[in-house]
Design a protein around this motif. Sequence first.
Motif, PDB file in Angstrom:
ATOM      1  N   LEU A 149       7.395   8.323  -7.389  1.00 32.89           N
ATOM      2  CA  LEU A 149       8.474   7.360  -7.206  1.00 32.89           C
ATOM      3  C   LEU A 149       7.956   5.974  -7.569  1.00 32.89           C
ATOM      4  CD1 LEU A 149      11.424   7.144  -6.132  1.00 32.89           C
ATOM      5  CD2 LEU A 149      10.442   6.580  -3.891  1.00 32.89           C
ATOM      6  N   GLN A 150       8.610   5.297  -8.491  1.00 35.61           N
ATOM      7  CA  GLN A 150       8.123   4.001  -8.942  1.00 35.61           C
ATOM      8  C   GLN A 150       7.928   3.043  -7.762  1.00 35.61           C
ATOM      9  OE1 GLN A 150      10.750   2.407 -11.928  1.00 35.61           O
ATOM     10  NE2 GLN A 150      10.068   3.865 -13.485  1.00 35.61           N
ATOM     11  N   TYR A 151       6.908   2.205  -7.916  1.00 30.86           N
ATOM     12  CA  TYR A 151       6.552   1.265  -6.847  1.00 30.86           C
ATOM     13  C   TYR A 151       7.765   0.496  -6.331  1.00 30.86           C
ATOM     14  CZ  TYR A 151       4.775  -3.038  -4.745  1.00 30.86           C
ATOM     15  OH  TYR A 151       4.561  -4.102  -3.904  1.00 30.86           O
ATOM     16  N   GLU A 152       8.613   0.019  -7.247  1.00 26.92           N
ATOM     17  CA  GLU A 152       9.761  -0.810  -6.862  1.00 26.92           C
ATOM     18  C   GLU A 152      10.708  -0.086  -5.916  1.00 26.92           C
ATOM     19  OE1 GLU A 152       8.709  -0.254  -9.869  1.00 26.92           O
ATOM     20  OE2 GLU A 152       8.010  -2.195 -10.617  1.00 26.92           O
ATOM     21  N   PHE A 153      10.790   1.247  -6.045  1.00 23.16           N
ATOM     22  CA  PHE A 153      11.629   2.045  -5.152  1.00 23.16           C
ATOM     23  C   PHE A 153      10.838   2.532  -3.933  1.00 23.16           C
ATOM     24  CE2 PHE A 153      13.426   2.648  -9.441  1.00 23.16           C
ATOM     25  CZ  PHE A 153      14.676   2.098  -9.224  1.00 23.16           C
ATOM     26  N   GLY A 154       9.538   2.756  -4.141  1.00 25.84           N
ATOM     27  CA  GLY A 154       8.697   3.247  -3.058  1.00 25.84           C
ATOM     28  C   GLY A 154       8.611   2.295  -1.884  1.00 25.84           C
ATOM     29  N   ILE A 155       8.586   0.996  -2.168  1.00 20.97           N
ATOM     30  CA  ILE A 155       8.487   0.039  -1.064  1.00 20.97           C
ATOM     31  C   ILE A 155       9.740   0.066  -0.186  1.00 20.97           C
ATOM     32  CG2 ILE A 155       6.810  -1.495  -2.174  1.00 20.97           C
ATOM     33  CD1 ILE A 155       9.073  -3.285  -3.076  1.00 20.97           C
ATOM     34  N   TRP A 156      10.898   0.282  -0.801  1.00 14.23           N
ATOM     35  CA  TRP A 156      12.127   0.362  -0.006  1.00 14.23           C
ATOM     36  C   TRP A 156      12.186   1.677   0.777  1.00 14.23           C
ATOM     37  CZ3 TRP A 156      14.803  -3.767   1.049  1.00 14.23           C
ATOM     38  CH2 TRP A 156      14.761  -4.843   0.169  1.00 14.23           C
ATOM     39  N   PHE A 157      11.672   2.724   0.179  1.00  9.69           N
ATOM     40  CA  PHE A 157      11.608   4.007   0.885  1.00  9.69           C
ATOM     41  C   PHE A 157      10.706   3.875   2.107  1.00  9.69           C
ATOM     42  CE2 PHE A 157      12.674   8.542  -0.098  1.00  9.69           C
ATOM     43  CZ  PHE A 157      12.197   9.084   1.095  1.00  9.69           C
TER      44      PHE A 157
ATOM     45  N   ALA B 222       0.834  -1.203   0.000  1.00 11.03           N
ATOM     46  CA  ALA B 222       0.000   0.000   0.000  1.00 11.03           C
ATOM     47  C   ALA B 222       0.871   1.256   0.000  1.00 11.03           C
ATOM     48  CB  ALA B 222      -0.921  -0.012   1.214  1.00 11.03           C
ATOM     49  N   ALA B 223       1.923   1.250   0.808  1.00 15.64           N
ATOM     50  CA  ALA B 223       2.823   2.404   0.846  1.00 15.64           C
ATOM     51  C   ALA B 223       3.520   2.601  -0.498  1.00 15.64           C
ATOM     52  CB  ALA B 223       3.853   2.222   1.957  1.00 15.64           C
ATOM     53  N   GLY B 224       3.904   1.503  -1.139  1.00 23.26           N
ATOM     54  CA  GLY B 224       4.557   1.594  -2.449  1.00 23.26           C
ATOM     55  C   GLY B 224       3.672   2.249  -3.494  1.00 23.26           C
ATOM     56  N   TRP B 225       2.378   1.884  -3.483  1.00 22.04           N
ATOM     57  CA  TRP B 225       1.454   2.504  -4.440  1.00 22.04           C
ATOM     58  C   TRP B 225       1.240   3.980  -4.134  1.00 22.04           C
ATOM     59  CZ3 TRP B 225       1.303   0.497  -8.789  1.00 22.04           C
ATOM     60  CH2 TRP B 225       1.197  -0.874  -8.992  1.00 22.04           C
ATOM     61  N   MET B 226       1.267   4.348  -2.861  1.00 19.39           N
ATOM     62  CA  MET B 226       1.129   5.762  -2.514  1.00 19.39           C
ATOM     63  C   MET B 226       2.321   6.563  -3.025  1.00 19.39           C
ATOM     64  SD  MET B 226      -1.725   6.424  -1.134  1.00 19.39           S
ATOM     65  CE  MET B 226      -1.242   8.112  -0.840  1.00 19.39           C
ATOM     66  N   PHE B 227       3.515   6.029  -2.878  1.00 20.45           N
ATOM     67  CA  PHE B 227       4.701   6.705  -3.403  1.00 20.45           C
ATOM     68  C   PHE B 227       4.585   6.873  -4.918  1.00 20.45           C
ATOM     69  CE2 PHE B 227       6.969   5.729   0.583  1.00 20.45           C
ATOM     70  CZ  PHE B 227       7.679   6.915   0.736  1.00 20.45           C
ATOM     71  N   ASP B 228       4.068   5.854  -5.583  1.00 18.73           N
ATOM     72  CA  ASP B 228       3.946   5.887  -7.034  1.00 18.73           C
ATOM     73  C   ASP B 228       2.913   6.927  -7.474  1.00 18.73           C
ATOM     74  OD1 ASP B 228       4.586   4.164  -9.632  1.00 18.73           O
ATOM     75  OD2 ASP B 228       2.444   4.613  -9.648  1.00 18.73           O
ATOM     76  N   ALA B 229       1.753   6.965  -6.786  1.00 20.23           N
ATOM     77  CA  ALA B 229       0.651   7.818  -7.234  1.00 20.23           C
ATOM     78  C   ALA B 229       0.829   9.279  -6.840  1.00 20.23           C
ATOM     79  CB  ALA B 229      -0.671   7.287  -6.663  1.00 20.23           C
ATOM     80  N   ILE B 230       1.419   9.537  -5.680  1.00 21.30           N
ATOM     81  CA  ILE B 230       1.498  10.901  -5.165  1.00 21.30           C
ATOM     82  C   ILE B 230       2.877  11.520  -5.324  1.00 21.30           C
ATOM     83  CG2 ILE B 230       1.297  12.324  -3.068  1.00 21.30           C
ATOM     84  CD1 ILE B 230      -1.375  11.452  -4.185  1.00 21.30           C
ATOM     85  N   LEU B 231       3.916  10.723  -5.147  1.00 22.51           N
ATOM     86  CA  LEU B 231       5.269  11.267  -5.117  1.00 22.51           C
ATOM     87  C   LEU B 231       6.077  10.972  -6.383  1.00 22.51           C
ATOM     88  CD1 LEU B 231       5.863  10.301  -1.417  1.00 22.51           C
ATOM     89  CD2 LEU B 231       5.694  12.628  -2.278  1.00 22.51           C
TER      90      LEU B 231
END
Length: 518
Positions: free
Chosen positions: A158-166, A147-156
């Motif tokens: 940042l691609q999902y693959e990087f968002g999950i690590w962030f 869920a956090a990864g998709w939020m990074f992708d949609a709002i920030l």
Amino acid sequence: MTATDAVVTYGWVFLGGYVLLILGLGYWGWRRTDTQDDYATARGGFGFLALAFAYAATVASGSTFMGIPGMAYDMGFKAGYYALIYPIGIYLGMMIVARITKKVGDRFNSQSIPDFLGDRYRSPLLRLLAASIALFLLFYVMAQIVAAGWMFDAILGLQYEFGIWFAGGLLLLYLVAGGSHADIITDAVQGAIMVAITGLIVFMFATGWGLDGGIGAVNAALDSGQQWDTHTDPENPIFASWWVIVLLFVAHIGFTAQPHLGNKFFAIKGTQYIKKFMVVASVAGMALPLMFLGGVLGAAQGIRIENPDAIIPVLFVETMPAVVAAFLGVAILSAIISTADGLIISVSQVFANDLYRKTYVPWKGGDPNSEAVGQKALWISRASTVVVTVVAVAAVTVPPQYLSIFMWVGIGGIISAYSGPYFVGSFEEATSKKAAIAGFVLGFLVYFTIHLGPQAGLYAGWYPYNENPFAATGIGFLASCLGTFLANRFTEPLPASHVNEVFGREASTDGGDPDRTE
């Protein structure tokens, strides 16, 4: 849907402010964390109001803010049965077990729900079994990371693959240092924000935001199978019949047995605050699932997205000014993290407390309450927090379809196993150790047979239970409770001296055997 440059810019600004906030709260938690018990439970460290918002935020999770709206986007109003029924079950279960968990947990210095069950029944075996099953929480952690990864992708942007690590890095910023103190105080702040965002979504739905009309216009814009007069769908395993919807409610009664929720009861200052805590948590917790209306609204507006779980951030991006969309997106990201942190702390306690301090140390003849053991357990807690987070992130580089269903692969196993010992033991004080173990094993085996086995590809199973974790968990809950209840009729009860110690009563002085209960 990709966020605009303005949304991305504002989003990173708000995220920077959020990082500063959690760093400060992490430092606050670190200053209050001197022992393993501090890290694991923050025992007696919070008043009812903060803990109630933290509990509601932890219950809600990324599923409430993304998974359930995603289901509503695909399935329409019928997803509301899940959204509106599940909190009733959860908070009913909370009312049954909160007081006894707090009293017994404090009396025995229990540091987790597996530890509580082991102390409650004087059974190292039950503690070990419960700790092993608690590792299923990893599925729940993974769902929050997704869920956090998709939020990074949609709002920030940042691609999902990087968002999950962030997202994993954000969690470690404050959890490793502050433990449960940092977990609860961040969750309390996030819980209050989540209530406000839910109010906004309800307003948008009620006014038919983006459409020409109110609620009627939203309904009219949906496909016929999504409208509010369609209640069940035989081809949809989640809402195949009224019976499986009833089982969805039953399954959630046992939801509060999960370790990351039960641990919260230890943190309240005293049992005198339990009633106020339950009232505030229930009101907030029953409001938050109204987020599903955002998914319905998104479908009515004709928004097209690849992943349904991303409907809420995309709805904000498409219908709100950039600065507002960015703020709301980061706020939801913080809400998702508010569940992940408690889960990670609970899994870390499986290794630090349940397996090391309460199992390995006594087996080796050591004192589990010694200062040296406590400090080593604290070190294991912090190291486990890092390992669990890294493993959870690495496991979801390819995201699942529906968060709400994926995370129940693990939740269902825990509820099905724990419910008999936890709930029956709350009503029948002299529930025997053997009965508790029998109910634990039976509940898990039933859940494995009708859901986990088919999910693992071992056999086809029986529709809809092979594809519906909620209904399968409801049956597992009933099996565990019934198994514990019936086994208790044919097994030797716990000694009266232990029951009296558990429930804080003086031993009998009527001349009877103090080591027996009838």
